[in-house]
Design an enzyme around this catalytic site. Structure first.
Site, PDB file in Angstrom:
ATOM      1  N   ARG A 175      38.432  37.034 -72.967  1.00 12.68           N
ATOM      2  CA  ARG A 175      39.339  37.997 -73.608  1.00 12.68           C
ATOM      3  C   ARG A 175      39.840  39.006 -72.576  1.00 12.68           C
ATOM      4  NH1 ARG A 175      37.031  40.613 -78.974  1.00 12.68           N
ATOM      5  NH2 ARG A 175      39.213  41.282 -79.146  1.00 12.68           N
ATOM      6  N   CYS A 234      35.716  48.137 -75.844  1.00 12.03           N
ATOM      7  CA  CYS A 234      35.561  46.731 -76.254  1.00 12.03           C
ATOM      8  C   CYS A 234      36.748  46.386 -77.132  1.00 12.03           C
ATOM      9  CB  CYS A 234      34.219  46.519 -76.965  1.00 12.03           C
ATOM     10  SG  CYS A 234      34.019  47.529 -78.459  1.00 12.03           S
TER      11      CYS A 234
END
Length: 279
Positions: A175, A234
């Site tokens: 990611r 995050c």
């Protein structure tokens, strides 16, 4: 004070004269809800806390798990029996991310004594800890949130920190590199951020933290030391709280960007980097 507690240590404290308040924060992204699992069996005396409704506000431009309304958060914590003068131990089903979110919120809002059960419910059961299906009705606590005890980053502050200090991206490496993005609008990372997946803070194949010296060595390799200015983000400020907790175990203070990538990527004016390098 250590930010984590082992199952054996918790059992000893629960048998003492002043047992800590227990909060069960079982949570799984996308469901199912944690309450049915809690009702099927929980630590004796533990109170269930819902991450989506009690540890965050509704999703929106500020991200998928924005900070909760402080008054509502205070009400929820007092209803769960949390008091300023009594220790709190939080746990989840084992991954530790949801428990870390509760730990961070309570510490950020001024509670002086909060720890996470290392390894969560799985570690408790493995140690032979008792389970209960009894309904828990805690005595109301007196905790009143007073935010600011832990550092917090806005999007602009996170961007600035990535330039002058160390901003860690706690998401999975793919990611970070922008190869996949299963949840948010845009793939990639904040320019200048360093890839530091949360999953590498725990023992291989398990849910308990690596020891403090191993964590310190890992973070030092990423530029995060006691003397550095460190921040973490995050996807939505949950797994990043677990990374802030791991940094605390290693003796490294760190700020949390709660909005994280879900806020950053929602603003088309913000730059995005891709690939394995900070960019």
């Amino acid at each position: 004070m250590n930010a984590i507690i082992t199952a054996t240590e918790l059992a000893s404290e629960l048998a003492g004269s002043t047992a800590p308040v227990l909060l069960d924060v079982r949570y799984q992204l996308g469901g199912p809800p944690g309450r049915p699992e809690y009702e099927a069996g929980h630590l004796p005396g533990a109170v269930y806390v819902d991450l989506d409704s009690q540890l965050a506000s509704a999703p929106g431009p500020a991200g998928r798990h924005p900070l909760p309304d402080l008054a509502a958060f205070g009400d929820a914590m007092r209803a769960a029996g949390v008091s300023a003068g009594r220790a709190v131990v939080v746990h989840d089903g084992g991954q530790g991310w949801a428990a870390a979110r509760a730990w961070w919120l309570l510490r950020w809002s001024g509670h002086p004594d909060v720890r996470v059960l290392d390894g969560g419910l799985a570690a408790w059961k493995e140690a032979g800890g008792a389970m209960s299906v009894d309904k828990v009705t805690p005595r109301a606590g007196d905790f009143t949130p007073a935010p600011g005890a832990l550092p917090l980053l806005t999007a602009d502050e996170a961007a600035a920190l990535a330039r002058r200090g160390v901003l860690l991206d706690a998401r999975a490496a793919e990611r970070y590199r922008g190869e996949v993005e299963p949840i948010d609008k845009v793939a990639g990372h904040i320019p200048g951020a360093v890839s530091a997946p949360t999953t590498e803070n725990v023992a291989e194949g398990g849910t308990t933290f690596r020891d403090a010296s191993e964590l310190a060595k890992r973070f030092a390799s990423l530029g995060a030391t006691e003397d550095a200015e460190v921040g973490v983000y995050c996807g939505s400020g949950v797994s990043a709280a677990h990374e802030v907790l791991a940094l605390a175990v290693a003796g490294i203070p760190a700020a949390l960007y709660v909005g994280s990538w879900s806020e950053w990527s929602n603003d088309p004016s913000r730059p995005v980097a891709t690939g394995p390098q900070p960019g």
